[in-house]
Design an enzyme around this catalytic site. Structure first.
Site, mmCIF file in Angstrom:
data_model
loop_
_atom_site.group_PDB
_atom_site.id
_atom_site.type_symbol
_atom_site.label_atom_id
_atom_site.label_comp_id
_atom_site.label_asym_id
_atom_site.label_seq_id
_atom_site.Cartn_x
_atom_site.Cartn_y
_atom_site.Cartn_z
ATOM 1 N N LYS A 130 0.851 -1.260 -0.146
ATOM 2 C CA LYS A 130 -0.069 0.006 0.000
ATOM 3 C C LYS A 130 0.947 1.183 0.001
ATOM 4 O O LYS A 130 2.085 1.236 0.390
ATOM 5 C CB LYS A 130 -1.048 0.130 1.212
ATOM 6 C CG LYS A 130 -1.937 -1.359 1.208
ATOM 7 C CD LYS A 130 -2.673 -1.209 2.439
ATOM 8 C CE LYS A 130 -3.860 -2.447 2.281
ATOM 9 N NZ LYS A 130 -4.637 -2.426 3.568
ATOM 10 N N TYR A 180 -12.014 -2.801 -3.486
ATOM 11 C CA TYR A 180 -12.620 -3.035 -1.853
ATOM 12 C C TYR A 180 -13.935 -3.077 -2.100
ATOM 13 O O TYR A 180 -14.730 -2.751 -1.110
ATOM 14 C CB TYR A 180 -12.030 -2.108 -1.366
ATOM 15 C CG TYR A 180 -10.649 -2.427 -0.667
ATOM 16 C CD1 TYR A 180 -10.217 -3.564 0.006
ATOM 17 C CD2 TYR A 180 -9.508 -1.254 -0.871
ATOM 18 C CE1 TYR A 180 -8.991 -3.500 0.615
ATOM 19 C CE2 TYR A 180 -8.350 -1.584 -0.380
ATOM 20 C CZ TYR A 180 -8.153 -2.810 0.489
ATOM 21 O OH TYR A 180 -6.769 -2.912 0.780
HETATM 22 P P1 DAT Z 1 -7.479 -7.283 5.463
HETATM 23 O O1 DAT Z 1 -6.829 -6.543 4.945
HETATM 24 O O2 DAT Z 1 -6.722 -7.928 6.599
HETATM 25 O O3 DAT Z 1 -7.946 -8.421 4.280
HETATM 26 P P2 DAT Z 1 -10.172 -6.438 5.587
HETATM 27 O O4 DAT Z 1 -10.287 -6.887 4.071
HETATM 28 O O5 DAT Z 1 -11.170 -6.897 6.460
HETATM 29 O O6 DAT Z 1 -8.650 -6.860 5.988
HETATM 30 O O7 DAT Z 1 -10.198 -4.877 5.145
HETATM 31 C C1 DAT Z 1 -9.471 -4.337 4.169
HETATM 32 C C2 DAT Z 1 -8.618 -3.005 4.868
HETATM 33 O O8 DAT Z 1 -9.720 -2.360 5.410
HETATM 34 C C3 DAT Z 1 -7.740 -3.333 6.058
HETATM 35 O O9 DAT Z 1 -6.333 -3.797 5.430
HETATM 36 C C4 DAT Z 1 -7.718 -1.912 6.648
HETATM 37 C C5 DAT Z 1 -9.259 -1.519 6.378
HETATM 38 N N1 DAT Z 1 -10.029 -1.600 7.616
HETATM 39 C C6 DAT Z 1 -10.444 -3.096 7.985
HETATM 40 N N2 DAT Z 1 -11.234 -2.761 8.831
HETATM 41 C C7 DAT Z 1 -11.087 -1.545 9.251
HETATM 42 C C8 DAT Z 1 -11.751 -0.911 10.457
HETATM 43 N N3 DAT Z 1 -12.516 -1.413 11.433
HETATM 44 N N4 DAT Z 1 -11.479 0.470 10.519
HETATM 45 C C9 DAT Z 1 -10.657 0.845 9.629
HETATM 46 N N5 DAT Z 1 -10.259 0.361 8.623
HETATM 47 C C10 DAT Z 1 -10.316 -0.924 8.343
#
Ligand code: DAT
Ligand code: MG
Length: 150
Positions: free
Chosen positions: A11, A51
């Protein structure tokens, strides 16, 4: 478990902080193979597509802003069970919960600056690779292959 491919993205914070070599080195030294890589600035609409599953989350807007804030390094890594093992190398989503020894555990503090993305399933890896590398990926095999895999 068969050979898999996963999508790994450094990132914008990882790029700005000079962690590209560190990340690549960890996957390389483990015994996974780099099959595609590019440094790119993505558009907002592209980040929203990547996303899309999180579009209803309150942090979605901030997440997209972060991903478009600078160049990212998009990669495809290949190897035995690389999706699940890649997630272990990346570490837990919240860097304060990520184990030391993982990338997020070693190099990050805040969830919104967690350095790296890794696909969470073989199916999502396939979708992400198709989105990020419509041009296709390299075909090659390391000469070290028999020294890493039985
Ligand atoms: P990962 O990247 O571990 O697969 P994810 O797919 O649930 O996690 O979320 C994608 C990204 O979104 C993560 O790397 C950071 C952000 N994110 C996830 N949960 C969050 C939260 N509760 N608050 C802020 N950003 C968050
Ligand atoms: Mg995820």
């Amino acid at each position: 478990m068969a050979t898999e491919q996963t999508f790994i993205m450094i990132k914008p914070d990882g790029v700005q902080r000079g962690l590209i070599g560190e990340v690549i080195g960890r996957f390389e030294k483990k015994g996974f193979y780099l099959k595609a890589m590019k440094l790119v600035n993505v558009e907002k609409s592209f980040a929203e597509k990547h996303y899309a599953d999180l579009s209803s989350k309150p942090f979605f807007g901030g997440l997209v802003e972060y991903i478009v804030s600078g160049p990212v390094v998009a990669m495809v890594w290949e190897g035995k069970q690389v999706v699940a093992t890649g997630r272990k190398i990346v570490g837990a989503t919240n860097p304060l919960a990520a184990e030391p020894g993982t990338i997020r555990g070693d190099f990050a503090v805040d969830i919104g600056r967690n350095v790296i993305h890794g696909s969470d399933s073989v199916e999502n890896a396939r979708k992400e690779i198709a989105l990020w590398f419509p041009e296709g990926i390299a075909e090659w095999r390391s000469s070290q292959h028999p020294w890493i895999y039985e």
